[in-house]
Design a protein around this motif. Structure first.
Motif, mmCIF file in Angstrom:
data_model
loop_
_atom_site.group_PDB
_atom_site.id
_atom_site.type_symbol
_atom_site.label_atom_id
_atom_site.label_comp_id
_atom_site.label_asym_id
_atom_site.label_seq_id
_atom_site.Cartn_x
_atom_site.Cartn_y
_atom_site.Cartn_z
ATOM 1 N N ALA A 222 -2.449 14.048 8.532
ATOM 2 C CA ALA A 222 -2.010 13.352 9.742
ATOM 3 C C ALA A 222 -0.664 12.669 9.600
ATOM 4 N N HIS A 223 -0.273 12.323 8.363
ATOM 5 C CA HIS A 223 0.953 11.548 8.176
ATOM 6 C C HIS A 223 1.730 12.100 6.978
ATOM 7 N N ASP A 224 2.877 11.467 6.683
ATOM 8 C CA ASP A 224 3.642 11.838 5.500
ATOM 9 C C ASP A 224 2.799 11.575 4.246
ATOM 10 N N SER A 225 2.945 12.425 3.247
ATOM 11 C CA SER A 225 2.245 12.235 1.977
ATOM 12 C C SER A 225 3.088 11.346 1.081
ATOM 13 N N ILE A 226 2.569 10.181 0.733
ATOM 14 C CA ILE A 226 3.323 9.191 -0.035
ATOM 15 C C ILE A 226 2.516 8.789 -1.266
ATOM 16 N N ILE A 227 3.137 8.832 -2.431
ATOM 17 C CA ILE A 227 2.570 8.256 -3.651
ATOM 18 C C ILE A 227 3.350 6.987 -3.947
ATOM 19 N N GLN A 228 2.680 5.858 -3.979
ATOM 20 C CA GLN A 228 3.368 4.577 -4.140
ATOM 21 C C GLN A 228 2.923 3.907 -5.433
ATOM 22 N N ILE A 229 3.907 3.446 -6.202
ATOM 23 C CA ILE A 229 3.653 2.671 -7.415
ATOM 24 C C ILE A 229 4.227 1.286 -7.200
ATOM 25 N N THR A 230 3.387 0.259 -7.274
ATOM 26 C CA THR A 230 3.806 -1.111 -6.985
ATOM 27 C C THR A 230 3.604 -1.989 -8.206
ATOM 28 N N ALA A 231 4.675 -2.658 -8.641
ATOM 29 C CA ALA A 231 4.574 -3.643 -9.716
ATOM 30 C C ALA A 231 4.463 -5.012 -9.062
ATOM 31 N N GLU A 232 3.253 -5.566 -9.007
ATOM 32 C CA GLU A 232 3.055 -6.820 -8.291
ATOM 33 C C GLU A 232 3.482 -8.040 -9.113
ATOM 34 N N ALA A 233 3.510 -7.898 -10.439
ATOM 35 C CA ALA A 233 3.935 -9.030 -11.274
ATOM 36 C C ALA A 233 5.447 -9.202 -11.195
#
Length: 289
Positions: A222-233
């Motif tokens: 249904a939408h764009d395929s996104i792989i997200q890596i988030t560094a919350e620290a």
């Protein structure tokens, strides 16, 4: 021949008392049946139906006709009911018409010659104890409904893991320190570990794929395929590393959150850098923005 003593509809002849109609024994006190032979037998038309007996001071109730049952009947609100049937054609199978209640908190239901299965309740908790495997086989759905929000997995009394309801989110937990969660299956007849979550490494995920060059496939219809890596620290980078059996860090893509640069590593050394203000550096040489 001696015709015996006849009184109204009854005849007493030797050890036999015969009545031509109903026979009533009415006592102002107790009625005692004392049979030194140990048995009191019930007959109908001379045919033995049942027996009350003494067996080494144990009292037994028995049927005399093959495969005929013992019925316990009563009156429930004006209607005759069969509360319990002991089925002699099924090795004494007991059929209760309604609930079976054990009112003692320490009562135990045991099944098997060697008490292989035990079901008990201590007033607070229920317990199933089996000497072997315990199988639940239903024609439809098995539902585990734990109002406490936890379903525990133990081995020998030691907790291994548990499912938990966290504000209607499902949490899968390994209980013991630094122990992992494995997702396993069967690939072409061989057992495989498809995914290992390494709890001694902060939950690092290990995907295994020996039969294909595709480690993972992400599909979004249904939408764009996104792989997200988030560094919350704070002051931490987002890094994708590439390795092999000899070196776990032969290449990498590193996003530096402090200066917002994207860095490409090859053979563990910086090969290119995309600068946030614009421009690219190759091995330290800056290209035009």
């Amino acid at each position: 021949a001696n015709a015996g003593v006849v009184v109204d509809t009854m005849t007493l002849d030797a050890a036999t008392l015969t009545a031509t109609g109903d026979f009533t024994v009415d006592s102002a006190g107790d009625i005692v049946l004392d049979a030194d032979g140990g048995d009191i037998r019930f007959k109908d038309g001379g045919v033995a139906i049942a027996v009350l007996g003494n067996s080494s001071s144990d009292f037994f109730i028995g049927t005399s006709v093959q495969d005929k049952d013992i019925l316990f009947k009563g009156n429930d609100g004006g209607s005759t009911i069969t509360a319990l049937t002991l089925d002699m054609s099924a090795a004494g199978n007991a059929r209760f018409a309604n609930d079976v209640k054990l009112i003692s908190d320490s009562a135990v239901i045991t099944i098997g010659v060697d008490s292989d299965l035990k079901i008990t309740h201590d007033g607070t908790n229920g317990d199933f104890e089996s000497a072997g495997n315990l199988v639940f086989d239903v024609a439809n759905t098995i539902t585990l409904d734990a109002d406490g929000g936890y379903i525990w997995f133990n081995d020998g009394g030691t907790t291994i893991g548990y499912f938990q309801n966290e504000s209607t989110d499902l949490s899968i937990n390994v209980h013991n320190q630094d122990r992992d969660i494995f997702f396993k299956g069967n690939d072409g007849g061989s057992g495989i570990t498809a995914l290992q979550l390494d709890m001694s490494a902060g939950g690092r995920a290990h995907f295994a794929n020996a039969s294909s060059n595709q480690m993972a496939i992400f599909t979004n219809t249904a939408h764009d395929s996104i792989i997200q890596i988030t560094a919350e620290a704070a002051n931490k980078n987002s890094i994708v590393r590439f390795g092999d059996n000899d070196d776990n860090d032969v290449g990498a893509i590193d996003y530096d959150h402090n200066i917002n640069d994207m860095i490409i590593y090859a053979n563990a050394s910086e090969a290119a850098r995309f600068i946030s203000e614009g421009g690219i550096t190759f091995n330290g040489d800056t290209a035009a923005a």
